[in-house]
Design an enzyme around this catalytic site. Structure first.
Site, PDB file in Angstrom:
ATOM      1  CG  LEU A  81       2.627 -30.388  33.136  1.00  0.00           C
ATOM      2  CD1 LEU A  81       3.353 -29.210  32.492  1.00  0.00           C
ATOM      3  CD2 LEU A  81       3.134 -31.706  32.560  1.00  0.00           C
ATOM      4  CG  ASP A  82       4.692 -34.153  39.057  1.00  0.00           C
ATOM      5  OD1 ASP A  82       3.508 -34.493  39.201  1.00  0.00           O
ATOM      6  OD2 ASP A  82       5.618 -34.946  38.817  1.00  0.00           O
ATOM      7  CE  LYS A  83       5.495 -25.641  44.746  1.00  0.00           C
ATOM      8  NZ  LYS A  83       5.603 -25.580  46.224  1.00  0.00           N
TER       9      LYS A  83
ATOM     10  NE  ARG B 143       9.224 -36.325  40.306  1.00  0.00           N
ATOM     11  CZ  ARG B 143       8.542 -35.764  41.304  1.00  0.00           C
ATOM     12  NH1 ARG B 143       7.292 -35.338  41.116  1.00  0.00           N
ATOM     13  NH2 ARG B 143       9.102 -35.624  42.488  1.00  0.00           N
TER      14      ARG B 143
END
Length: 336
Positions: free
Chosen positions: A167-169, A271
């Site tokens: 998962l992205d930060k 995104r």
């Protein structure tokens, strides 16, 4: 049970986006070795960074330049912070050989992990927003990988400490991690075969016109900005199913609450796909999203995970409620 990706390479390999050297120096816990030497007449007029290569050849010139800039190099006892400085015969040059931050990245570090499920083969956790999953430039410590190495001894022998998807930060939510090589192999296989179901909640700018639709568009590196992804010809195939759950306002000034289901796991997929339709996530500055509804981080939360246990093949289901910041924004537009 308490309710609540993808490479198999050695976790000690460099991340794919790693530049030549990290942006900052992370001092080791122990005092670094210091080397010193007088400048020989043959090296009179040489650049300081090139001189250091002869003194510490096991380090790259780029890293030695970082040491200079960080104040770890002295000429005749005074700090020298300019790599292009010319040295003179007879001067004494000293360098503190601080290890690269990357060389210290794969260390066990205690980390509070919110465990949703755990057995001998599988760990399912709730990742908070702000936690980096894997060491990378600018984040060489304090990552989930560091925490996994401290969480169980077997992680050190696994590819990427058992991490099979990321998962992205600034994305929160449910993640799965393999704890044995057999489990990691099975999870990677299941992700590739599209047998793992992952659903996200998202808040996006603008009122999404269709209640249900799919974005099927290839994703690759943005040719104009290397740190971004984009819909590009020749990119990797990617599909995201989107359902509009609620909205407030009207037109581009509105905000939509969305449920997004992945059929692939490309970097920044949701995104990029939503931004390509003119609906960037709230507070996702990378793709044109502005802060709103009190959110200062991208409005994306991994809420649902469905999979077969990698060893027993028992069906497992996890639902992870969003954290307070996301939940407040979600409720503000009346989303269910």
């Amino acid at each position: 049970m308490v309710p609540v990706g993808r490479e198999g390479a050695d976790y000690r390999e460099r991340p794919a986006l790693d530049p030549a050297e990290p942006d900052e120096i992370d001092d080791a816990d122990a005092a670094p070795e210091t080397r010193s030497a007088a400048v020989a007449s043959a090296l009179h007029g040489e650049r300081l960074d090139k001189l250091l290569v002869t003194l510490a050849s096991e380090f790259s010139r780029s890293h030695l330049q970082h040491l200079i800039a960080a104040g770890h190099v002295r000429v005749d006892g005074a700090a020298a912070t300019t790599a292009s400085r010319r040295v003179k015969a007879g001067q004494r040059v000293e360098v503190d050989l601080v290890p690269t931050a990357e060389s210290q990245a794969y260390r066990a570090q205690p980390l509070a992990i919110e465990v949703l499920y755990e057995d001998d083969d599988l760990l399912v956790l709730a990742k908070p927003a702000g936690l980096v999953v894997h060491p990378a430039p600018g984040n060489w410590s304090g990552t989930l990988l560091n925490g996994l190495l401290a969480h169980h001894a077997g992680a050190a022998a696994l590819p990427r400490a058992g991490i099979v998807h990321r998962l992205d930060k600034d994305t929160s939510g449910v993640m799965m991690v393999g704890k044995t090589l057999a489990a990691v192999t099975a999870l990677v296989r299941d992700i590739a075969a599209r047998q793992v179901h992952r659903r996200y909640l998202a808040l996006a700018h603008g009122v999404v016109a269709e209640q249900r639709f799919s974005v099927e568009a290839p994703i690759g590196r943005d040719p104009a900005m290397r740190l971004r992804m984009a819909v590009v010809a020749g990119g990797k195939a990617a599909r995201t199913d989107v359902e509009r759950l609620a909205f407030s306002g009207s037109g581009k000034a509105g905000i939509s609450a969305l449920s997004c289901t992945l059929h692939s796991g490309r970097t920044h997929q949701i995104r990029v796909h939503l931004a390509s339709r003119g609906h960037p996530l709230l507070a996702d500055a990378t793709y044109g999203g502005r802060p709103a509804l009190g959110l200062e981080r991208q409005a994306l939360h991994a809420t649902e995970l469905r999979l077969e246990h990698p060893i027993s093949r028992r069906r497992l289901a996890f639902d992870c409620p969003p954290p307070a910041d996301f939940a407040a924004a979600w409720a503000a537009i009346g989303a269910p």
